[in-house]
Design an enzyme around this catalytic site. Structure first.
Site, PDB file in Angstrom:
ATOM      1  N   LEU A  64     -17.696 -62.435  43.669  1.00 33.98           N
ATOM      2  CA  LEU A  64     -16.555 -63.535  43.496  1.00 33.98           C
ATOM      3  C   LEU A  64     -15.726 -63.814  44.807  1.00 33.98           C
ATOM      4  CD1 LEU A  64     -15.054 -62.758  39.974  1.00 33.98           C
ATOM      5  CD2 LEU A  64     -16.742 -64.123  40.739  1.00 33.98           C
ATOM      6  N   TYR A 119     -17.702 -76.468  53.532  1.00 32.75           N
ATOM      7  CA  TYR A 119     -17.747 -75.595  52.641  1.00 32.75           C
ATOM      8  C   TYR A 119     -18.888 -75.284  51.616  1.00 32.75           C
ATOM      9  CZ  TYR A 119     -15.717 -72.935  48.301  1.00 32.75           C
ATOM     10  OH  TYR A 119     -15.755 -72.205  47.286  1.00 32.75           O
ATOM     11  N   PRO A 310      27.582 -66.081   2.279  1.00 32.88           N
ATOM     12  CA  PRO A 310      27.843 -65.401   0.904  1.00 32.88           C
ATOM     13  C   PRO A 310      28.367 -66.372  -0.066  1.00 32.88           C
ATOM     14  CG  PRO A 310      28.471 -63.747   2.639  1.00 32.88           C
ATOM     15  CD  PRO A 310      28.259 -64.944   3.436  1.00 32.88           C
TER      16      PRO A 310
END
Length: 403
Positions: A64, A119, A310
């Site tokens: 890679l 490239y 409550p």
């Protein structure tokens, strides 16, 4: 199996090595037949003698390594073709004919906009070198021409438009899109890693190329990842700005399994700065407790959290079309419902507790409530509703459950 990964510190290399380690260490059991042993990580700062030892001992090579953004154009050939030559010569010297995977690029096609790519020429030269090596040694060679890659750990402002957009939008920086209609072929890093692991198991997807187009072929000279996405720059940016608005809108966009949107969202989140990882939610507080919307879901309603003090009763209303789930996760309570269509006025009851979590439907046409039975402890309820609350059409009507 001993595995050599060159370019191990790069984007693809980091993700591949992380998953190989998961498999090696027994953290990922999705590939029970894959026996991963030593993982040799080689990069630009590694020593030549390490490459020699790795090439002697390895059973598979992922090459890679490569140059993407050199200072001089000539460095493309030196960094891509040059290192490929060194790698293959070192394998030859050690008499190692293990399989070798080469990460090439679409630009190696030298067609269309890549026709004059230095490239691309360096990548094409590397491909030809590997094919010749295969002929000379009989070693198995797997050549992949990657399209544009994206995903976590990809370096922004380098060679990935997606990484740059994600980073800049996540950090409130400007972006530039010259032509929103330009279409990219994109490969998500997890899909790429899955394909590379398939290749490691001898299950690679073979192909030939017609320009940039993949032509699946069982005996093809090349390989490809079968899952890619073709998306315009404009569509990418539009999605990213939607993701960026989520803490304000609470809206989770549609992200179906396997979709580009799902993969892009995960990628975007990986670029968030610390100050954006957590965000406040609007708590609607009164003397009865609080109610807080957590998320809105595209086409699928909303999820909220309700806290009752409550002894408090909440609800006492009904809906025509809306329906809900009440899921008590803490405390002790009672849910009551009564159908407005029942002349006898029968009240249905469910005693609920965070010690035994269950989902209770709030039915359309039934008035309903939830009562905190504790004298000391808050009652905490997760509430799902099939639609996002619309103040212009609330579909909520007061009616006591018990007359």
């Amino acid at each position: 199996m001993k595995i050599l990964v060159t370019g191990a510190k790069g984007f693809a290399g980091k993700n591949l090595c992380a998953q190989l380690k998961n498999i090696r260490d027994g953290k990922d059991r999705t590939r029970p037949g894959l026996n991963v042993g030593e993982i040799y990580e080689y990069d630009i700062d590694s020593r030549p003698d390490e490459l020699d030892r790795y090439c002697r001992d390895c059973d598979f090579v992922f090459n890679l390594a490569g140059v993407n953004r050199p200072k001089e154009q000539s460095e493309f050939m030196e960094g891509n073709f040059g290192f490929a030559s060194t790698l293959l010569e070192t394998l030859k010297k050690n008499g190692n004919t293990c399989p070798v995977l080469l990460s090439s690029s679409q630009q190696a096609s030298l067609t269309g906009r890549f026709g004059n790519s230095e490239y691309g020429r360096s990548k094409k030269a590397g491909e030809e070198l590997f094919l010749k090596y295969q002929e000379e040694t009989g070693a198995k060679v797997l050549i992949y021409r990657f399209p544009n890659l994206f995903g976590k750990w990809c370096r922004p402002n380098y060679n990935s438009a997606v990484a740059t957009f994600c980073n800049n939008i996540a950090n409130d920086l400007p972006i530039q899109v010259n032509d929103p209609s330009v279409e990219l072929e994109l490969l998500y890093i997890d899909d790429l890693v899955d394909e590379m692991l398939d290749a490691l198991e001898g299950k690679e997807h073979r192909c030939e190329f017609d320009g940039l187009d993949v032509v699946a072929k069982d005996d093809g000279r090349y390989c490809h990842c079968p899952v890619t996405h073709k998306v315009t720059l404009g569509a990418i940016v539009e999605l990213l700005y939607k993701f960026a608005e989520q803490p304000k809108s609470l809206m989770i966009p549609e992200i179906p399994d396997g979709s580009f949107a799902k993969k892009l969202y995960s990628t975007y989140l990986s670029y968030l700065p610390k100050e954006k990882v957590a965000y406040p939610l609007k708590m609607n507080v009164d003397d009865r407790g609080s109610f807080t919307e957590l998320v809105h879901l595209t086409n699928c309603g909303q999820v909220s959290i309700n806290i009752s003090r409550p002894g408090i009763t909440k609800g006492q209303h009904w809906h025509n079309t809306k329906w809900e789930f009440f899921i008590v996760v803490k405390g002790h309570g009672l849910i009551q419902q009564r159908s407005l269509n029942d002349p006898e006025g029968m009240v249905l009851e469910w005693e609920v507790s965070g010690d035994r979590i269950e989902a209770v439907h709030m039915l359309p046409g039934y008035t309903h409530n939830i009562i905190n039975l504790s004298d000391t402890e808050d009652l905490v309820t997760v509430m799902y509703c099939n639609e996002v609350f619309n103040p212009n059409k609330p579909d909520t009507f007061f009616e006591p459950v018990v007359k």
